[in-house]
Design a protein around this motif. Structure first.
Motif, PDB file in Angstrom:
ATOM      1  N   LEU A  48       0.945  -1.330   0.048  1.00 34.60           N
ATOM      2  CA  LEU A  48      -0.053   0.022  -0.059  1.00 34.60           C
ATOM      3  C   LEU A  48       0.815   1.221   0.029  1.00 34.60           C
ATOM      4  CD1 LEU A  48      -2.552  -1.109   2.785  1.00 34.60           C
ATOM      5  CD2 LEU A  48      -3.298  -0.296   0.417  1.00 34.60           C
ATOM      6  N   LYS A  49       0.450   2.344  -0.631  1.00 41.67           N
ATOM      7  CA  LYS A  49       1.154   3.663  -0.392  1.00 41.67           C
ATOM      8  C   LYS A  49       0.935   4.172   0.993  1.00 41.67           C
ATOM      9  CE  LYS A  49       0.057   4.781  -5.378  1.00 41.67           C
ATOM     10  NZ  LYS A  49      -0.302   5.894  -5.992  1.00 41.67           N
ATOM     11  N   LYS A  50       2.123   4.658   1.411  1.00 43.73           N
ATOM     12  CA  LYS A  50       2.213   5.267   2.665  1.00 43.73           C
ATOM     13  C   LYS A  50       1.218   6.148   3.285  1.00 43.73           C
ATOM     14  CE  LYS A  50       5.877   6.850   5.993  1.00 43.73           C
ATOM     15  NZ  LYS A  50       7.036   7.161   6.262  1.00 43.73           N
ATOM     16  N   ASP A  51       0.636   6.928   2.451  1.00 45.19           N
ATOM     17  CA  ASP A  51      -0.217   7.957   2.770  1.00 45.19           C
ATOM     18  C   ASP A  51      -1.575   7.629   2.461  1.00 45.19           C
ATOM     19  OD1 ASP A  51       0.287   8.336   0.075  1.00 45.19           O
ATOM     20  OD2 ASP A  51       0.457  10.605   0.346  1.00 45.19           O
ATOM     21  N   CYS A  52      -1.967   6.407   2.167  1.00 44.91           N
ATOM     22  CA  CYS A  52      -3.264   6.104   1.360  1.00 44.91           C
ATOM     23  C   CYS A  52      -4.455   6.192   2.383  1.00 44.91           C
ATOM     24  CB  CYS A  52      -3.370   4.625   0.963  1.00 44.91           C
ATOM     25  SG  CYS A  52      -2.888   3.013   2.278  1.00 44.91           S
ATOM     26  N   TYR A  53      -4.332   6.411   3.784  1.00 46.46           N
ATOM     27  CA  TYR A  53      -5.115   6.592   4.761  1.00 46.46           C
ATOM     28  C   TYR A  53      -5.629   8.107   4.666  1.00 46.46           C
ATOM     29  CZ  TYR A  53      -1.478   8.347   7.631  1.00 46.46           C
ATOM     30  OH  TYR A  53      -0.347   9.140   7.962  1.00 46.46           O
ATOM     31  N   LYS A  54      -4.773   9.006   4.417  1.00 49.65           N
ATOM     32  CA  LYS A  54      -4.806  10.413   4.347  1.00 49.65           C
ATOM     33  C   LYS A  54      -6.239  11.141   3.914  1.00 49.65           C
ATOM     34  CE  LYS A  54      -0.435  11.644   5.242  1.00 49.65           C
ATOM     35  NZ  LYS A  54       0.780  12.596   4.852  1.00 49.65           N
ATOM     36  N   PRO A  55      -6.747  10.799   2.698  1.00 56.00           N
ATOM     37  CA  PRO A  55      -8.004  11.166   2.137  1.00 56.00           C
ATOM     38  C   PRO A  55      -9.076  10.673   2.842  1.00 56.00           C
ATOM     39  CG  PRO A  55      -6.670  10.057   0.414  1.00 56.00           C
ATOM     40  CD  PRO A  55      -5.834   9.902   1.729  1.00 56.00           C
ATOM     41  N   VAL A  56      -8.980   9.685   3.718  1.00 53.40           N
ATOM     42  CA  VAL A  56     -10.253   9.071   4.267  1.00 53.40           C
ATOM     43  C   VAL A  56     -10.193   9.967   5.607  1.00 53.40           C
ATOM     44  CG1 VAL A  56     -11.007   7.190   5.599  1.00 53.40           C
ATOM     45  CG2 VAL A  56     -10.038   6.537   3.584  1.00 53.40           C
ATOM     46  N   ILE A  57      -9.305  10.323   6.262  1.00 54.22           N
ATOM     47  CA  ILE A  57      -9.112  11.241   7.452  1.00 54.22           C
ATOM     48  C   ILE A  57      -9.746  12.524   7.086  1.00 54.22           C
ATOM     49  CG2 ILE A  57      -7.681  12.305   8.949  1.00 54.22           C
ATOM     50  CD1 ILE A  57      -6.203   9.734   9.353  1.00 54.22           C
ATOM     51  N   GLU A  58      -9.242  13.120   5.930  1.00 56.18           N
ATOM     52  CA  GLU A  58      -9.545  14.316   5.523  1.00 56.18           C
ATOM     53  C   GLU A  58     -10.981  14.547   5.452  1.00 56.18           C
ATOM     54  OE1 GLU A  58      -7.298  15.238   2.284  1.00 56.18           O
ATOM     55  OE2 GLU A  58      -5.356  15.197   3.405  1.00 56.18           O
ATOM     56  N   GLN A  59     -11.528  13.475   4.837  1.00 58.57           N
ATOM     57  CA  GLN A  59     -13.047  13.556   4.469  1.00 58.57           C
ATOM     58  C   GLN A  59     -13.989  13.133   5.744  1.00 58.57           C
ATOM     59  OE1 GLN A  59     -14.352  10.952   1.144  1.00 58.57           O
ATOM     60  NE2 GLN A  59     -16.333  11.561   1.371  1.00 58.57           N
ATOM     61  N   PHE A  60     -13.564  12.179   6.489  1.00 56.42           N
ATOM     62  CA  PHE A  60     -14.448  11.479   7.679  1.00 56.42           C
ATOM     63  C   PHE A  60     -13.966  12.044   9.099  1.00 56.42           C
ATOM     64  CE2 PHE A  60     -15.556   9.269   3.969  1.00 56.42           C
ATOM     65  CZ  PHE A  60     -16.869   9.477   3.822  1.00 56.42           C
ATOM     66  N   GLY A  61     -12.660  12.130   9.170  1.00 56.23           N
ATOM     67  CA  GLY A  61     -11.808  12.587  10.231  1.00 56.23           C
ATOM     68  C   GLY A  61     -11.463  10.954  11.076  1.00 56.23           C
ATOM     69  N   GLN A  62     -10.355  11.131  11.671  1.00 56.35           N
ATOM     70  CA  GLN A  62      -9.565  10.279  12.424  1.00 56.35           C
ATOM     71  C   GLN A  62     -10.347   9.291  13.142  1.00 56.35           C
ATOM     72  OE1 GLN A  62      -5.837  11.225  14.008  1.00 56.35           O
ATOM     73  NE2 GLN A  62      -6.187   9.716  15.858  1.00 56.35           N
ATOM     74  N   GLU A  63     -11.220   9.964  14.000  1.00 56.91           N
ATOM     75  CA  GLU A  63     -12.227   9.112  14.905  1.00 56.91           C
ATOM     76  C   GLU A  63     -13.306   8.072  14.386  1.00 56.91           C
ATOM     77  OE1 GLU A  63     -15.024  10.099  18.597  1.00 56.91           O
ATOM     78  OE2 GLU A  63     -14.784  11.625  17.378  1.00 56.91           O
ATOM     79  N   ARG A  64     -13.800   8.680  13.263  1.00 57.67           N
ATOM     80  CA  ARG A  64     -14.878   7.839  12.634  1.00 57.67           C
ATOM     81  C   ARG A  64     -13.970   6.656  11.610  1.00 57.67           C
ATOM     82  NH1 ARG A  64     -19.883   8.042  11.679  1.00 57.67           N
ATOM     83  NH2 ARG A  64     -20.131  10.534  12.282  1.00 57.67           N
ATOM     84  N   MET A  65     -13.069   7.034  10.956  1.00 58.15           N
ATOM     85  CA  MET A  65     -12.220   6.076  10.278  1.00 58.15           C
ATOM     86  C   MET A  65     -11.781   4.821  11.200  1.00 58.15           C
ATOM     87  SD  MET A  65      -8.697   6.167   7.964  1.00 58.15           S
ATOM     88  CE  MET A  65      -7.731   6.217   9.348  1.00 58.15           C
ATOM     89  N   LEU A  66     -11.171   5.218  12.414  1.00 53.73           N
ATOM     90  CA  LEU A  66     -10.939   4.285  13.419  1.00 53.73           C
ATOM     91  C   LEU A  66     -11.977   3.348  13.921  1.00 53.73           C
ATOM     92  CD1 LEU A  66      -7.979   6.261  15.073  1.00 53.73           C
ATOM     93  CD2 LEU A  66      -7.707   4.617  13.347  1.00 53.73           C
ATOM     94  N   TYR A  67     -13.081   4.155  13.966  1.00 53.19           N
ATOM     95  CA  TYR A  67     -14.226   3.397  14.543  1.00 53.19           C
ATOM     96  C   TYR A  67     -14.631   2.408  13.477  1.00 53.19           C
ATOM     97  CZ  TYR A  67     -18.951   2.966  16.567  1.00 53.19           C
ATOM     98  OH  TYR A  67     -20.150   3.102  17.337  1.00 53.19           O
ATOM     99  N   VAL A  68     -14.871   2.665  12.333  1.00 54.71           N
ATOM    100  CA  VAL A  68     -15.172   1.849  11.259  1.00 54.71           C
ATOM    101  C   VAL A  68     -14.079   0.683  10.967  1.00 54.71           C
ATOM    102  CG1 VAL A  68     -15.568   1.480   8.618  1.00 54.71           C
ATOM    103  CG2 VAL A  68     -16.513   3.704  10.131  1.00 54.71           C
ATOM    104  N   LEU A  69     -13.083   1.077  11.216  1.00 51.41           N
ATOM    105  CA  LEU A  69     -12.014  -0.049  11.055  1.00 51.41           C
ATOM    106  C   LEU A  69     -12.100  -1.078  12.237  1.00 51.41           C
ATOM    107  CD1 LEU A  69      -8.820   1.801   9.957  1.00 51.41           C
ATOM    108  CD2 LEU A  69     -10.333   0.280   8.573  1.00 51.41           C
ATOM    109  N   ALA A  70     -12.233  -0.613  13.495  1.00 54.26           N
ATOM    110  CA  ALA A  70     -12.506  -1.422  14.648  1.00 54.26           C
ATOM    111  C   ALA A  70     -13.809  -2.371  14.458  1.00 54.26           C
ATOM    112  CB  ALA A  70     -12.682  -0.372  15.927  1.00 54.26           C
ATOM    113  N   ASN A  71     -14.737  -1.457  14.124  1.00 58.84           N
ATOM    114  CA  ASN A  71     -15.953  -2.567  13.924  1.00 58.84           C
ATOM    115  C   ASN A  71     -15.712  -3.528  13.117  1.00 58.84           C
ATOM    116  OD1 ASN A  71     -18.983  -2.803  14.000  1.00 58.84           O
ATOM    117  ND2 ASN A  71     -18.607  -2.203  11.663  1.00 58.84           N
ATOM    118  N   THR A  72     -15.052  -3.355  11.798  1.00 57.35           N
ATOM    119  CA  THR A  72     -14.880  -4.430  10.895  1.00 57.35           C
ATOM    120  C   THR A  72     -14.033  -5.595  11.638  1.00 57.35           C
ATOM    121  OG1 THR A  72     -14.850  -2.904   8.977  1.00 57.35           O
ATOM    122  CG2 THR A  72     -13.568  -4.922   8.796  1.00 57.35           C
TER     123      THR A  72
END
Length: 156
Positions: A48-72
């Protein structure tokens, strides 16, 4: 950004917050789709590209992205392709299942990427966010040094 609603639909209905619940669930689903898209667009078959997570954080925020990943990870904890470390990390999140629906709403924001690649995305994201956090702490320590008492007592 829309705050994460962490209560069940039944609770939201009982306190008149069903709209907040629905908006948050909708954002969780959109975030899940953005994570799967980021993985799809940034995985070259080997890494994976090193900064591939950044657009998700920019759009949804770190908290929501981590919440969705933890849910999965919580829903797919049986899958041995996810690391023990990531599974243990995910268990620290409180993500309620709704007894009225058998917890089905949680499956609506479960990532669908290949488990091995998704595990790599989670590890990469956690590592990079931890580096940022450590960097901020180091910077703050430099800017605001701790005042220590002198080793020698003051003399009159």
């Amino acid at each position: 950004m829309t705050p994460i609603y962490t209560e069940t639909a039944a609770y939201a209905k009982s306190v008149g917050e069903l709209d907040l619940y629905r908006v948050s669930l909708h954002e969780n689903k959109n975030c899940k789709n953005a994570i799967d898209k980021a993985i799809s667009e940034n995985f070259d078959g080997f890494r994976l590209k090193k900064d591939c997570y950044k657009p998700v954080i920019e759009q949804f925020g770190q908290e929501r992205m981590l919440y969705v990943l933890a849910n999965t990870l919580q829903l797919r904890g049986w899958d041995g392709r996810f690391s023990r470390d990531n599974k243990a990390w995910a268990e620290h999140f409180s993500i309620p299942g709704d007894p009225a629906t058998g917890g089905e709403h949680r499956f609506l924001f479960q990532c669908e990427s290949h488990p091995t690649v998704l595990d790599g995305f989670i590890s990469l994201t956690r590592r990079e966010l931890e580096k940022q956090k450590s960097s901020v702490l180091r910077t703050e320590k430099c800017r605001f040094p701790i005042q220590r008492a002198s080793a020698e007592p003051e003399r009159d």
